[in-house]
Design a protein around this motif. Structure first.
Motif, PDB file in Angstrom:
ATOM      1  N   MET A 159       7.025   3.423  -7.093  1.00 52.48           N
ATOM      2  CA  MET A 159       6.890   4.408  -5.897  1.00 52.48           C
ATOM      3  C   MET A 159       6.004   3.922  -4.967  1.00 52.48           C
ATOM      4  SD  MET A 159       7.707   7.714  -7.085  1.00 52.48           S
ATOM      5  CE  MET A 159       6.742   8.618  -6.366  1.00 52.48           C
ATOM      6  N   ALA A 160       5.318   2.739  -5.153  1.00 46.60           N
ATOM      7  CA  ALA A 160       4.820   2.169  -3.773  1.00 46.60           C
ATOM      8  C   ALA A 160       5.949   1.683  -2.768  1.00 46.60           C
ATOM      9  CB  ALA A 160       3.926   0.872  -4.377  1.00 46.60           C
ATOM     10  N   ARG A 161       6.936   1.117  -3.373  1.00 45.14           N
ATOM     11  CA  ARG A 161       8.276   0.614  -2.678  1.00 45.14           C
ATOM     12  C   ARG A 161       8.866   1.976  -2.011  1.00 45.14           C
ATOM     13  NH1 ARG A 161      11.390  -3.705  -1.713  1.00 45.14           N
ATOM     14  NH2 ARG A 161      10.466  -5.000  -3.330  1.00 45.14           N
ATOM     15  N   GLN A 162       8.972   2.969  -2.747  1.00 44.07           N
ATOM     16  CA  GLN A 162       9.273   4.298  -2.142  1.00 44.07           C
ATOM     17  C   GLN A 162       8.595   4.572  -0.913  1.00 44.07           C
ATOM     18  OE1 GLN A 162      10.822   7.412  -4.294  1.00 44.07           O
ATOM     19  NE2 GLN A 162      11.335   6.041  -6.201  1.00 44.07           N
ATOM     20  N   PHE A 163       7.163   4.581  -1.171  1.00 40.98           N
ATOM     21  CA  PHE A 163       6.300   4.858   0.128  1.00 40.98           C
ATOM     22  C   PHE A 163       6.714   4.128   1.103  1.00 40.98           C
ATOM     23  CE2 PHE A 163       2.371   3.858   2.248  1.00 40.98           C
ATOM     24  CZ  PHE A 163       1.860   5.148   2.565  1.00 40.98           C
ATOM     25  N   ALA A 164       6.541   2.886   0.959  1.00 42.78           N
ATOM     26  CA  ALA A 164       6.841   1.782   2.108  1.00 42.78           C
ATOM     27  C   ALA A 164       8.177   2.221   2.953  1.00 42.78           C
ATOM     28  CB  ALA A 164       6.920   0.405   1.599  1.00 42.78           C
ATOM     29  N   ASN A 165       8.965   2.562   2.313  1.00 43.32           N
ATOM     30  CA  ASN A 165      10.338   2.847   2.855  1.00 43.32           C
ATOM     31  C   ASN A 165      10.641   4.391   3.331  1.00 43.32           C
ATOM     32  OD1 ASN A 165      12.550   0.660   2.491  1.00 43.32           O
ATOM     33  ND2 ASN A 165      11.706   0.805   0.430  1.00 43.32           N
ATOM     34  N   GLN A 166       9.659   5.202   3.208  1.00 48.30           N
ATOM     35  CA  GLN A 166       9.681   6.421   3.773  1.00 48.30           C
ATOM     36  C   GLN A 166       8.633   6.675   4.477  1.00 48.30           C
ATOM     37  OE1 GLN A 166       9.911   9.451   0.640  1.00 48.30           O
ATOM     38  NE2 GLN A 166      11.544   8.138  -0.343  1.00 48.30           N
ATOM     39  N   VAL A 167       7.879   5.581   5.075  1.00 50.89           N
ATOM     40  CA  VAL A 167       6.798   5.683   6.266  1.00 50.89           C
ATOM     41  C   VAL A 167       7.294   4.986   7.513  1.00 50.89           C
ATOM     42  CG1 VAL A 167       4.995   6.528   4.629  1.00 50.89           C
ATOM     43  CG2 VAL A 167       5.254   4.271   5.117  1.00 50.89           C
ATOM     44  N   SER A 168       6.751   5.536   8.684  1.00 50.27           N
ATOM     45  CA  SER A 168       7.071   4.621   9.774  1.00 50.27           C
ATOM     46  C   SER A 168       5.950   3.608  10.174  1.00 50.27           C
ATOM     47  CB  SER A 168       7.324   5.333  10.934  1.00 50.27           C
ATOM     48  OG  SER A 168       8.231   6.325  10.645  1.00 50.27           O
ATOM     49  N   PHE A 169       6.384   2.314  10.678  1.00 52.90           N
ATOM     50  CA  PHE A 169       5.112   1.559  11.118  1.00 52.90           C
ATOM     51  C   PHE A 169       4.699   2.094  12.725  1.00 52.90           C
ATOM     52  CE2 PHE A 169       4.193  -2.073  13.833  1.00 52.90           C
ATOM     53  CZ  PHE A 169       3.306  -2.859  13.257  1.00 52.90           C
TER      54      PHE A 169
ATOM     55  N   ASN B 280      -0.267   4.892  -4.145  1.00 51.39           N
ATOM     56  CA  ASN B 280       0.789   4.254  -3.515  1.00 51.39           C
ATOM     57  C   ASN B 280       0.344   3.571  -2.437  1.00 51.39           C
ATOM     58  OD1 ASN B 280       2.422   5.193  -5.319  1.00 51.39           O
ATOM     59  ND2 ASN B 280       3.054   7.075  -4.155  1.00 51.39           N
ATOM     60  N   SER B 281      -0.660   4.162  -1.404  1.00 49.11           N
ATOM     61  CA  SER B 281      -1.042   3.508  -0.207  1.00 49.11           C
ATOM     62  C   SER B 281      -1.821   2.361  -0.575  1.00 49.11           C
ATOM     63  CB  SER B 281      -1.426   4.455   0.717  1.00 49.11           C
ATOM     64  OG  SER B 281      -2.652   5.467   0.173  1.00 49.11           O
ATOM     65  N   GLU B 282      -2.699   2.539  -1.791  1.00 52.58           N
ATOM     66  CA  GLU B 282      -3.678   1.378  -1.883  1.00 52.58           C
ATOM     67  C   GLU B 282      -2.590   0.174  -2.435  1.00 52.58           C
ATOM     68  OE1 GLU B 282      -5.798   3.297  -5.106  1.00 52.58           O
ATOM     69  OE2 GLU B 282      -6.883   4.803  -3.479  1.00 52.58           O
ATOM     70  N   THR B 283      -1.871   0.538  -3.377  1.00 53.89           N
ATOM     71  CA  THR B 283      -0.872  -0.782  -3.665  1.00 53.89           C
ATOM     72  C   THR B 283      -0.352  -1.386  -2.663  1.00 53.89           C
ATOM     73  OG1 THR B 283      -0.338   0.545  -5.482  1.00 53.89           O
ATOM     74  CG2 THR B 283       0.979  -1.391  -5.157  1.00 53.89           C
ATOM     75  N   VAL B 284       0.294  -0.604  -1.581  1.00 56.16           N
ATOM     76  CA  VAL B 284       0.878  -0.992  -0.423  1.00 56.16           C
ATOM     77  C   VAL B 284      -0.126  -1.917   0.612  1.00 56.16           C
ATOM     78  CG1 VAL B 284       1.869  -0.660   1.865  1.00 56.16           C
ATOM     79  CG2 VAL B 284       2.717   0.628  -0.072  1.00 56.16           C
ATOM     80  N   GLN B 285      -1.351  -1.476   0.618  1.00 58.86           N
ATOM     81  CA  GLN B 285      -2.372  -2.295   1.226  1.00 58.86           C
ATOM     82  C   GLN B 285      -2.741  -3.582   0.692  1.00 58.86           C
ATOM     83  OE1 GLN B 285      -5.991  -0.140   3.146  1.00 58.86           O
ATOM     84  NE2 GLN B 285      -7.037  -1.220   1.364  1.00 58.86           N
TER      85      GLN B 285
END
Ligand SMILES: [Zn+2]
Length: 536
Positions: A422-432, A457-462
């Motif tokens: 899900m963390a990867r999905q989150f990263a792919n579905q948000v804009s920088f 999800n955002s915590e993992t991405v961080q």
């Protein structure tokens, strides 16, 4: 006693003997048994399906001395004489040879007189559509108000040529062409009675050639009995009919499947030595392909009615569904164009060559997938299997673990090794959106799903970004509308561009171009796949 041809000997004498026309027999029997009789009956249908036979049985039923019923006795004078064709009150008219109005008038002059011996005076017109316009006009008056003692029975292969005024005054029965199974069943009943031995494949071939006409089937059987001296074996019967044996069809299809042109043309050469009928050869080929197509979805059903199961299974194993469909289509077109070919042989050879040339390079047969494009049977283009293309920007990006831009973000989202689920999905579905110092701002779309927006999800991405760039960062996620593309959107756009460019290139290739011209085939975008290393 002289030999009576089978078609006459086995002509049904009673309604219950009539094959394949239950709908007609049932209605007629009902009206006879209830004496609800009409004064004009029209029997339509292709040749040899029993129009005049049913009309004669009806004539017998109407005049049997035992009374009007659906079961004439068969013993009385009327029944016997109708069967012999000598009954005085059954007037048979071959309309094809009595087309003139004078002929019709001469016949109609006698209508008012009572029948000589029977209950009804019956006129049986065969091929009634052949009468001239004037004849029909002369006939119409009588047909409108015939005397009680007259019945008109009419048969035609071409009811559309009858005036509507005539049609509307008749009860019409459409006789259907018999199917092969019905003809075969009837032959299986007749032949043992005639002391004729037969192979099932031989009578199947006869049934097919007779195209729904029992009379034609029996005429062919007569001929085959003489030709084979009473032993109807498949090879001899097919030989007589100029039809290919199944071995030929098998050899042709195996040669095409193996793309062995030399073997294919040896088979064709042998065919021509036997003077086969080319159109019937193409029919045989189409029939086999049809059965092979059915076999892919219902093998047991097809095998139960196949003569040489081993050969059949072998063909089914080497041909894919797509190949079968494509060959069938090519065969149909080949048959259609046969009359346009300089010679029938050229027509056949070109059809077979085309089957070989358009041999679909499906991956399932493991024979032809290469690293260029190839053509599947559905006229789709299948390129070598592999991963979906990565975004162009991502492929060209730095490998140093930097995040400054949308391109970097795409690269991170698709390649960061510790980014999973899900963390990867989150990263792919948000804009920088931006990076300032150790703060990175991401924007999620307003309709992002709650499961994607979970804080974990955002915590993992961080955490993963911090490892990725070697610096502890703080992530801020805003949920709002933005013009900035997410990695998923970039990838989708990239993929669509790549597919469109592939389609354009594919369309220019020789075989797809021919497929487009011949069959109107277009590449199916969903079928296009790309090699792992070289998406473009
Ligand atoms: Zn009778």
């Amino acid at each position: 006693m002289s030999y009576l041809v089978l078609a006459r000997k086995w002509r049904p004498k009673y309604f219950e003997d009539v094959v394949g026309q239950d709908h007609v027999v049932r209605t007629l029997s009902h009206s006879l048994n209830n004496e609800r009789l009409h004064h004009a009956y029209l029997f339509t249908g292709t040749r040899g399906v029993g129009k005049t036979t049913i009309a004669r049985i009806l004539a017998k039923a109407l005049n049997c001395e035992q009374g009007v019923s659906s079961k004439p006795c068969g013993q009385c004078n009327a029944c016997v004489e109708v069967d012999q064709g000598s009954y005085i009150d059954l007037i048979e008219v071959d309309a094809a040879s009595k087309t003139k109005v004078e002929d019709t008038r001469a016949l109609l002059d006698n209508v008012p007189y009572l029948p000589t011996s029977g209950r009804y005076k019956i006129y049986l017109f065969d091929e009634i559509h052949m009468l001239s316009g004037h004849s029909f006009n002369a006939f119409l008056k009588t047909l409108e108000e015939p005397p009680e003692h007259v019945k008109f029975l009419m048969a035609t292969t071409d009811p559309q040529k009858l005036p509507v005024t005539v049609l509307s005054r008749c009860i019409q029965f459409n006789l259907r062409a018999m199917d092969n199974e019905e003809i075969v069943a009837q032959l299986e009943k007749i032949l043992p009675d005639e002391n004729v031995t037969f192979e099932p494949a031989a009578i199947n071939a006869i049934a097919r050639l007779s195209q729904g006409s029992m009379r034609d089937a029996l005429s062919i059987v007569d001929q085959a009995i003489s030709y084979t001296q009473g032993n109807l074996n498949e090879v001899a019967v097919r030989d007589m009919l100029g039809m290919l044996s199944h071995d030929f069809i098998y050899s042709i299809l195996i040669s095409i499947a193996n793309r062995n042109a030399e073997e294919l043309f040896q088979v064709v050469e042998r065919m021509f030595e036997r003077s086969v009928n080319i159109e019937s050869a193409l029919d045989d080929l189409l029939l086999k392909l049809h059965n092979l197509g059915l076999h892919k979805v219902a093998p047991n059903l097809v095998e139960s009615r196949t003569d040489n199961v081993e050969q059949f299974r072998e063909l089914a194993a080497v041909m894919t569904e797509e190949e079968i469909q494509l060959y069938y289509q090519i065969g149909l077109l080949g048959k259609r164009d046969l009359k346009l070919a300089p010679t029938a042989r050229i027509g056949l050879e070109m059809t077979l060559l085309r089957m070989m040339a358009f041999h679909p390079g499906s991956q399932s047969d493991g024979k032809s997938a290469d690293n260029s494009s190839s053509v599947s049977g559905k006229s789709n283009l299948n390129m070598t299997q592999g991963a979906q293309p990565q975004p162009k920007q991502a492929a060209a990006l730095n490998q140093t673990g930097e995040i400054q831009s949308t391109e970097d973000w795409c690269h991170f989202a698709s390649t960061a090794p510790n980014l999973k689920g899900m963390a990867r999905q989150f990263a792919n579905q948000v804009s920088f959106a931006s990076r300032e110092g150790n703060k990175i701002v991401l924007i999620a779309p307003p309709n992002a799903s709650p499961s994607i927006m979970r804080p974990s999800n955002s915590e993992t991405v961080q955490k993963v970004i911090s490892e990725y760039i070697g610096q502890k960062i703080v992530l801020e996620v805003r949920q709002e509308a933005t013009e900035i593309a997410t990695p998923d959107e970039v990838a989708a756009k990239e993929h669509s561009e790549t597919v469109n460019s592939a389609i354009e290139r594919i369309k220019q290739e020789k075989i797809p171009k021919m497929l487009q011209q011949e069959f109107g085939a277009i590449p199916d975008p969903k079928s296009i796949q790309f090699p792992i290393d070289n998406p473009k």
